[in-house]
Design a protein around this motif. Structure first.
Motif, short mmCIF file in Angstrom:
data_model
loop_
_atom_site.label_atom_id
_atom_site.label_comp_id
_atom_site.label_asym_id
_atom_site.label_seq_id
_atom_site.Cartn_x
_atom_site.Cartn_y
_atom_site.Cartn_z
N PHE A 106 1.28 3.15 8.62
CA PHE A 106 -0.12 3.06 8.20
C PHE A 106 -0.16 3.15 6.68
O PHE A 106 0.37 4.11 6.10
N LEU A 107 -0.75 2.13 6.07
CA LEU A 107 -0.77 2.06 4.61
C LEU A 107 -2.20 2.17 4.09
O LEU A 107 -3.14 1.71 4.73
N GLN A 108 -2.32 2.75 2.91
CA GLN A 108 -3.61 2.79 2.23
C GLN A 108 -3.56 1.78 1.09
O GLN A 108 -2.69 1.86 0.22
N SER A 109 -4.47 0.82 1.14
CA SER A 109 -4.52 -0.18 0.07
C SER A 109 -5.94 -0.18 -0.48
O SER A 109 -6.84 -0.75 0.14
N THR A 138 -2.53 -1.38 9.12
CA THR A 138 -1.58 -0.95 10.14
C THR A 138 -0.54 -2.04 10.33
O THR A 138 -0.90 -3.22 10.48
N GLY A 151 0.84 -1.21 0.00
CA GLY A 151 0.00 0.00 0.00
C GLY A 151 0.86 1.24 0.00
O GLY A 151 2.10 1.17 0.04
N ARG A 199 6.81 8.45 2.54
CA ARG A 199 5.39 8.85 2.58
C ARG A 199 4.85 9.04 1.16
O ARG A 199 5.56 9.59 0.31
N LYS A 204 0.87 6.25 4.41
CA LYS A 204 0.07 7.41 4.82
C LYS A 204 0.67 8.09 6.05
O LYS A 204 0.67 9.30 6.17
N ASN A 205 1.16 7.27 6.97
CA ASN A 205 1.68 7.86 8.21
C ASN A 205 2.69 6.89 8.85
O ASN A 205 2.60 5.68 8.64
N GLU A 242 -9.45 0.80 -0.70
CA GLU A 242 -10.33 1.43 0.30
C GLU A 242 -9.88 1.10 1.72
O GLU A 242 -10.39 1.66 2.68
N LYS A 243 -8.94 0.17 1.84
CA LYS A 243 -8.58 -0.35 3.17
C LYS A 243 -7.38 0.38 3.77
O LYS A 243 -6.44 0.74 3.07
N GLN A 244 -7.45 0.53 5.10
CA GLN A 244 -6.31 1.11 5.83
C GLN A 244 -5.62 -0.06 6.54
O GLN A 244 -6.28 -0.80 7.26
#
Ligand code: SF4
Length: 356
Positions: free
Chosen positions: A303-306, A312, A287, A328, A290-291, A308-310
């Motif tokens: 923290f990854l964005q994949s 950790t 992903g 980032r 994100k943070n 629609e899913k977040q």
């Protein structure tokens, strides 16, 4: 951060019987292994590295190179040291010493020693019996080749033995839903290919195909000559079609949990990475970053964005903070994680690796 770089595919010149089953399940894996000079992109479990020590020791015992307990202890320590030195060179020193990281290290060593005792306690075999440990066989066209652990020729009887340090059988369901134990399909096919290689080199088929495990249990594999011939033809055909995919530039892969779970080339596999975008059943994630947070205890979470899913990922070591922070918005993949109870939450393990 680790990078895969450009993949230069190379023709596979020959395959071994032990490689055939895996290639049949996903030929792309074999192409990636060849492209990376058989240097894995991920560490395997410490048990697998220890398995190479156990197998080497079994070879040495069957060869008669290790006869006494003193020889055994000395050689065992040397083999462990060699594997550990290689692990250090590869940067995998987090699984050293093996003794502290391998499950049942001592028990496996004791079982292995029993092979030594059994050998020394054995009555002398019939004088006509000939033993050929670690015997190399290749087909006349040199496309299939491999080393057989032990060939025993006693008059007209020929037994091919392959040593395995892990489980030889697996539970399967029969038509009525009852479970029973059966020799793994991959081992059956491996032995049948050995039988064919033996035939090509001697004009005779072996009479017995056997697998022996660490506890000295022997399992026979039934076979027919026509089965061995067909597997050999299939293996050759597979080699041709796999190499042809390089010339055509059209690759096929088979990203299933069973195939990919232990594939050490996952970071280089576009098919697997595509699968990761929608399939969260693996112990790997992918992903965009994100943070990144560093906690007081030094642990780092990303923290990854994949889609629609977040996602950790926790428990990363503090030395990962800077590179993750600099990544980032970049797409990264993290391998060899442990799933936590909460959905889409994973924790780093000793063998976790990050690729961009
Ligand atoms: S990751 Fe899976 S699909 Fe990709 S090469 Fe490995 S086994 Fe094949």
């Amino acid at each position: 951060m680790n990078q895969v770089g450009k993949i230069e595919f190379k023709k596979i010149n020959r395959i071994s019987p032990s490689q055939y089953y895996s290639m049949k399940n996903c030929a792309y894996k074999s192409l990636l292994a060849e492209a990376f000079g058989k240097k894995p992109l991920l560490p395997v479990s410490p048990n697998a590295y220890f398995g190479t020590v156990l197998h080497k020791m079994l070879e040495l015992i069957s060869k008669g190179a290790v006869r006494s307990e003193d020889d055994f202890n000395k050689m065992f320590d040397e083999q462990v040291k060699t594997v550990e030195e290689n692990l250090q060179i590869q940067g995998y020193d987090f699984i050293i010493p093996l003794q502290m990281n391998v499950k049942d290290f001592g028990m496996k060593k004791i079982l292995l020693k029993k092979h030594l005792r059994a050998l020394s306690e054995q009555p002398p075999k019939a004088s006509s019996a000939k033993y050929y440990p670690e015997k190399w066989f290749e087909s006349k066209d040199k496309l299939i080749a491999g080393k057989i652990d032990l060939v025993i020729e006693t008059g007209a009887e020929v037994e091919i033995i392959d040593f395995k340090t892990g489980a030889i059988t697996q539970d399967v369901l029969d038509d009525t839903g009852e479970t029973f134990s059966e020799v793994k399909q991959e081992y059956k096919e491996q032995l049948k290919l050995y039988a064919y290689l033996y035939f090509e080199n001697t004009d005779n088929y072996p009479t017995l195909l056997s697998l022996v495990d660490l506890a000295k249990q022997k399992f026979s594999v039934s076979f027919s000559q026509s089965e061995c011939n067909s597997i050999y033809d299939e293996a050759k055909q597979l080699l041709y079609s796999t190499n042809e995919s390089i010339t055509k530039g059209t690759f096929f892969a088979n990203p299933t949990e069973a195939n990919c779970k232990y594939c050490l080339y996952r970071p280089a596999c576009s098919f697997f990475l595509k699968q990761l975008e929608t399939d969260y059943s693996f112990n790997d994630v992918s992903g965009s970053v994100k943070n990144v947070v560093k906690y007081q205890n030094g642990n780092v979470s990303v923290f990854l964005q994949s889609g629609e899913k977040q996602i950790t990922v926790t428990s990363l070591s503090s030395d990962k903070y800077d590179e993750l922070n600099e990544s980032r918005s970049k797409q990264i993949s993290i391998y060899n994680l442990r799933k936590e109870v909460s959905e889409f939450v994973f924790a780093a393990t000793k063998t976790t690796m990050i690729y961009e």
